[in-house]
Write a protein that holds these residues in place. Sequence first.
Motif, PDB file in Angstrom:
ATOM      1  N   GLY A  56       0.813  -1.211   0.000  1.00 14.51           N
ATOM      2  CA  GLY A  56       0.000   0.000   0.000  1.00 14.51           C
ATOM      3  C   GLY A  56       0.844   1.257   0.000  1.00 14.51           C
ATOM      4  O   GLY A  56       1.962   1.273   0.495  1.00 14.51           O
ATOM      5  N   PRO A  57       0.296   2.336  -0.557  1.00 18.75           N
ATOM      6  CA  PRO A  57       1.039   3.600  -0.600  1.00 18.75           C
ATOM      7  C   PRO A  57       1.054   4.293   0.762  1.00 18.75           C
ATOM      8  O   PRO A  57       0.115   4.160   1.543  1.00 18.75           O
ATOM      9  CB  PRO A  57       0.249   4.431  -1.614  1.00 18.75           C
ATOM     10  CG  PRO A  57      -1.141   3.902  -1.511  1.00 18.75           C
ATOM     11  CD  PRO A  57      -1.001   2.434  -1.206  1.00 18.75           C
ATOM     12  N   LEU A  58       2.141   5.005   1.040  1.00 14.95           N
ATOM     13  CA  LEU A  58       2.232   5.793   2.264  1.00 14.95           C
ATOM     14  C   LEU A  58       1.823   7.243   2.022  1.00 14.95           C
ATOM     15  O   LEU A  58       1.764   8.034   2.953  1.00 14.95           O
ATOM     16  CB  LEU A  58       3.659   5.738   2.824  1.00 14.95           C
ATOM     17  CG  LEU A  58       4.143   4.354   3.233  1.00 14.95           C
ATOM     18  CD1 LEU A  58       5.589   4.423   3.701  1.00 14.95           C
ATOM     19  CD2 LEU A  58       3.254   3.768   4.314  1.00 14.95           C
ATOM     20  N   VAL A  59       1.548   7.565   0.757  1.00 14.22           N
ATOM     21  CA  VAL A  59       1.093   8.908   0.402  1.00 14.22           C
ATOM     22  C   VAL A  59      -0.223   8.798  -0.350  1.00 14.22           C
ATOM     23  O   VAL A  59      -0.546   7.764  -0.925  1.00 14.22           O
ATOM     24  CB  VAL A  59       2.146   9.650  -0.460  1.00 14.22           C
ATOM     25  CG1 VAL A  59       3.419   9.897   0.329  1.00 14.22           C
ATOM     26  CG2 VAL A  59       2.445   8.905  -1.744  1.00 14.22           C
ATOM     27  N   ASP A  60      -0.969   9.904  -0.355  1.00  9.81           N
ATOM     28  CA  ASP A  60      -2.240   9.916  -1.086  1.00  9.81           C
ATOM     29  C   ASP A  60      -1.998  10.246  -2.557  1.00  9.81           C
ATOM     30  O   ASP A  60      -0.849  10.379  -2.998  1.00  9.81           O
ATOM     31  CB  ASP A  60      -3.230  10.883  -0.434  1.00  9.81           C
ATOM     32  CG  ASP A  60      -2.752  12.332  -0.426  1.00  9.81           C
ATOM     33  OD1 ASP A  60      -1.873  12.688  -1.234  1.00  9.81           O
ATOM     34  OD2 ASP A  60      -3.275  13.117   0.393  1.00  9.81           O
ATOM     35  N   ALA A  61      -3.081  10.416  -3.305  1.00  9.33           N
ATOM     36  CA  ALA A  61      -2.988  10.670  -4.747  1.00  9.33           C
ATOM     37  C   ALA A  61      -2.259  11.971  -5.063  1.00  9.33           C
ATOM     38  O   ALA A  61      -1.686  12.122  -6.141  1.00  9.33           O
ATOM     39  CB  ALA A  61      -4.385  10.683  -5.364  1.00  9.33           C
ATOM     40  N   GLU A  62      -2.251  12.905  -4.116  1.00  8.54           N
ATOM     41  CA  GLU A  62      -1.585  14.192  -4.323  1.00  8.54           C
ATOM     42  C   GLU A  62      -0.134  14.174  -3.854  1.00  8.54           C
ATOM     43  O   GLU A  62       0.554  15.181  -3.925  1.00  8.54           O
ATOM     44  CB  GLU A  62      -2.363  15.297  -3.621  1.00  8.54           C
ATOM     45  CG  GLU A  62      -3.759  15.502  -4.196  1.00  8.54           C
ATOM     46  CD  GLU A  62      -4.572  16.499  -3.410  1.00  8.54           C
ATOM     47  OE1 GLU A  62      -4.078  17.042  -2.392  1.00  8.54           O
ATOM     48  OE2 GLU A  62      -5.727  16.741  -3.800  1.00  8.54           O
ATOM     49  N   GLY A  63       0.313  13.041  -3.324  1.00  5.69           N
ATOM     50  CA  GLY A  63       1.700  12.925  -2.865  1.00  5.69           C
ATOM     51  C   GLY A  63       1.926  13.349  -1.425  1.00  5.69           C
ATOM     52  O   GLY A  63       3.057  13.423  -0.964  1.00  5.69           O
ATOM     53  N   CYS A  64       0.850  13.612  -0.712  1.00  5.07           N
ATOM     54  CA  CYS A  64       0.955  13.996   0.701  1.00  5.07           C
ATOM     55  C   CYS A  64       0.876  12.744   1.570  1.00  5.07           C
ATOM     56  O   CYS A  64       0.212  11.774   1.212  1.00  5.07           O
ATOM     57  CB  CYS A  64      -0.187  14.938   1.076  1.00  5.07           C
ATOM     58  SG  CYS A  64      -0.133  16.481   0.151  1.00  5.07           S
ATOM     59  N   PRO A  65       1.521  12.771   2.738  1.00  3.26           N
ATOM     60  CA  PRO A  65       1.424  11.609   3.638  1.00  3.26           C
ATOM     61  C   PRO A  65      -0.031  11.318   3.994  1.00  3.26           C
ATOM     62  O   PRO A  65      -0.821  12.238   4.212  1.00  3.26           O
ATOM     63  CB  PRO A  65       2.200  12.056   4.881  1.00  3.26           C
ATOM     64  CG  PRO A  65       3.122  13.121   4.393  1.00  3.26           C
ATOM     65  CD  PRO A  65       2.388  13.806   3.277  1.00  3.26           C
ATOM     66  N   ARG A  66      -0.376  10.043   4.011  1.00  4.38           N
ATOM     67  CA  ARG A  66      -1.747   9.656   4.358  1.00  4.38           C
ATOM     68  C   ARG A  66      -2.042  10.015   5.807  1.00  4.38           C
ATOM     69  O   ARG A  66      -1.229   9.779   6.695  1.00  4.38           O
ATOM     70  CB  ARG A  66      -1.923   8.156   4.164  1.00  4.38           C
ATOM     71  CG  ARG A  66      -1.980   7.775   2.704  1.00  4.38           C
ATOM     72  CD  ARG A  66      -2.071   6.296   2.495  1.00  4.38           C
ATOM     73  NE  ARG A  66      -2.997   5.614   3.378  1.00  4.38           N
ATOM     74  CZ  ARG A  66      -3.229   4.318   3.326  1.00  4.38           C
ATOM     75  NH1 ARG A  66      -2.611   3.566   2.425  1.00  4.38           N
ATOM     76  NH2 ARG A  66      -4.072   3.751   4.155  1.00  4.38           N
ATOM     77  N   ALA A  67      -3.212  10.582   6.048  1.00  4.10           N
ATOM     78  CA  ALA A  67      -3.611  11.005   7.387  1.00  4.10           C
ATOM     79  C   ALA A  67      -3.917   9.808   8.287  1.00  4.10           C
ATOM     80  O   ALA A  67      -3.818   9.902   9.507  1.00  4.10           O
ATOM     81  CB  ALA A  67      -4.822  11.925   7.309  1.00  4.10           C
TER      82      ALA A  67
END
Length: 86
Positions: A56-67
Amino acid sequence: EGDEEAVLSQDCFHNSGNSEITMDDVRNLIKKKDEIEEQIKAYYDVLEDQGVGVEGPLVDAEGCPRADVNLYQIPDEPPLCHNPSK
């Protein structure tokens, strides 16, 4: 390159330039391997507990860290890095 291999050999086996590998050398390498595997398992568990897993990604679609992921629990330099998007 030959000097690099000699240093690597000495670092791994601590045999002071002796070309023979001893049982102590093998035991030390097995111990290091076991410690690394324990670290990997601990990192894996942290990621799984947070619902991310190793894929799984550690960032969202915008490249920010997932909350929803506590990045402070995840080490800066894990022993393995798997990034299927690259």
